[in-house]
Design a protein around this motif. Sequence first.
Motif: not given
Ligand code: SF4
Lengths: 382, 327, 179
Positions: C66-70, C145-147
């Motif tokens: 969701i492109a939250c940039n965390n 969203a990452l693995r």
């Molecule tokens: S933390 Fe997860 S949701 Fe947020 S930008 Fe990164 S991959 Fe996307």
Amino acid sequence: MNLDLRLDTSGDFYARKFQPTKREDTLILNMGPQHPSTHGVLRIILEIDGEYILRAEPVLGYIHRMHEKMAEVMSYPQYLPNPARTDYLHGLAWNWAHVAAVERLMGLEVPERAEYIRVITCELNRITSHLLWWGAYLLDLGAFTPIMYAFDDRERIQDILQRITGSRLTYCYYRFGGVSNDIDDRFIEETRKQCSRMKPRFKMFKDLVTDNFILRKRVEEIGEIPADTCRKYGATGPVLRGSGVPYDVRRAEPYSVYDRFDFNIPSYDTCDAMGRYLVRMDEMQESIKIIEQALDTLPEGDYIMPKAPKKPKPPAGDVYFALEGARGKIGFHLVSDGDKSPYRLKLRAPGFSNLSLFSEVSEGVLIADAVSILGSLDLVIP
Amino acid sequence: MIEAIPTQFIIIFVGLLAVMAFVGLNAIVLVYLERKVAGFIHRRPGPYEVGPPCFPHGILQPFADGLKLVGKQLFTPRGADSILFWLAPMISIAPAIVCFIVIPFGPHLQIVNTNVGLVLILAFTGINVLALCLAGWASQNKYGLIGAARDISQGVAYEIPLLLVVLSVVFMTGTFNLFDIADGQGAWPWQWYIFYQPLAFIIFFICALAETNRNPFDLPEAESELTAGFHTEYSGMGFACFFLAEYAYMVVASCIIAILFLGGFQGPVLPGGWWFLAKVYVLLLIMIWIRWTFPRVRFDQLLNICWKWLIPLAVLNLLITLAVIAI
Amino acid sequence: MIVKSLRETMLGMWSLLVGMKVTAVNFKSTQITVHYPREVVHSLEGYRGHIELVPSDEDPYKPKCIACNNCVRICPSACISLTAIKPKKKAAEKTEAPDSADEVKTKGKKEAPAKKAKPELESFVCDYNYCCLCGLCVQSCPTGALRYSSNVYLAGFTRQEFVLDLLSRLQNQAQKKEQ
Ligand code: SF4
Ligand code: SF4
């Protein structure tokens, strides 16, 4: 042809500053930083008379990586991967020291299961570290084969650890308040299998190496470090225990759940390289004992505390946390000003204190013995 | 014109060529053998993937090694005495080849049959010490210098028990002729001199290891102490010559052991040449096996073994032999 | 004295023979090498390779992100960079000015989490040259969203080959699955 080799010391700063003894007929030899037996990037300037070392001076700083400074500019979780790089052979212990220091400062209560998992993985890592030392030490002494047998076991343990931690060498597994993955039945089963596999291997190691006549002659009564010298230089770990002082942080100031396990602190008062060698060989077996006990009594529960802080901001103050790494006492002194990154971090790397012995111990020994002593200190240049 | 050249010369010349081929072939086989044995001891396959798949098990490895060595730049370090520096590898390899001339490989397979064969071999192998000394000295490298110093004291010390043991065998047979020594033993193992002189055999074997700088006595090139000892500065064919010489001397040493103690080309059923080869290779395998098992001894221990154990034992052995012969 | 040193030497010799026996036994035992091109290691489970995007449940071509940039913020090596198109502007673009590519670099900015339509990821690049495989990005991701991929057999000639475009990697994977 310039036969006056003594004049060749005009190399660099350290070589020029090196103070040779007042003797005339000596040779100044530069060992390292790319020498097969200085393990990476240690450099030693030697003044030798024939094969005897008159003075030895370690030169440091070839691998200064500024881990302490990095901590000051990174947030606490961002620094998590760093500690394992300081001692790449026993990464989990450093990882543990970091999270435990922060936990102590914040007063976090780590779930019991997480503590057990930490003990198991850290001891497995200790075995891999000692195995590598064993192989590399014998490589220093000219035996090529043992390192292959050591790696056989080491790789198996790394496979086990990799399944659970995700990496094989520079682990980043512990988190503030627990660990990042839970262990499963397969991990337990594989660890047990590996433990029972290791036991007969020690017999083989003993037959092949420990009892070997040539090896015994190379390590017995070589590099005697009296307990006093160890105290003077702050040497810890197997070096200190090989000098007859049974000091082990796991027993002296028990952290985590180590006080629940029954294990010995091997120590030998021969003070020589053989003592240090045997301490490490015994320690591997003790580690297996600890792992088996921990697996037997592994409690159920969380592997990380329910509200583990993702981005901890410890209160202002300072904390010191010490634990027993494969090479000695690992210390984390953390000063926080309540910000998201530490105000100052001081690492106590055991290899540094252990190395400082070398200059004193190696006076008057043969080059071959110096190699043996250097190996027996088990240095990882931090 | 042709008649002016004695046949002896022609034989020697052809023989030398054959011997060179033999030395080269041996080196190739030994390189491969050494790496494979090391691999098997380490529980790995050793060289395995060399060249196209039609050459399985990496049998091209020695050729690849050789090609690599030939292709490397010959490098003379600054300050080195370039004449001595490049002379040393040649001095090292040349006597090794000469030694093979007098060795009886089979009942009819000997290039020159001389009465002083054994003396000739002992004399020529001694030159290697000089070569290594020159190499270490001329390369203007402190590690090389220490390696050379080690090599001299080691070579000189181990020559003595070696000669003493050889002497006891010579007293038994009464000849320096290698062919006669081999011929004097029977075809069956219990007729070999190893059963009359077991102690001499062990001493000779240890000395042979030391003289050929093999582990656990590989001090002149102890790589964990002296990086590479006397050949630290050599590259390409310079290094290859030392390497070749080491293997050649290993073969020479095995040949002499086989002749003096294991009946040389004598053996039941099979023709002599094969027996000889088999014995030599068994000895070489044992040498390789030892190398991959033991740590290296320390330098003073090495000399102590020689002066305190081997020489007294060799003298004892000689005295006993003399006493038995006298009675 | 002499007897003692003789005895010691004899025992020493014996220990050497024992050592040779050990190597001989190992010589005969089976080999443990994995012949790489023909065999691969099996113990890759749990391996932390470089990160990759997880496809969303409804569309395998679309990431969950969701492109939250965390992940960008937590990464200690600063090797993730992503750009996203804000959904409102995108909607506006489609109706009014389809040509003005008004992409907004969201790096460092905070997205309001309570948006109905999620921002669409435009690019997601992981510079594997700098990644230390700590896994903090994976853990900090709120949507999972990452693995980790199990892509171990990586080799390349230039640095550029390791600047991984994870979005196209995801699309390639989805394509492969379809075939
Ligand atoms: S933390 Fe997860 S949701 Fe947020 S930008 Fe990164 S991959 Fe996307
Ligand atoms: S694994 Fe660590 S270093 Fe690599 S991209 Fe994720 S957060 Fe960054």
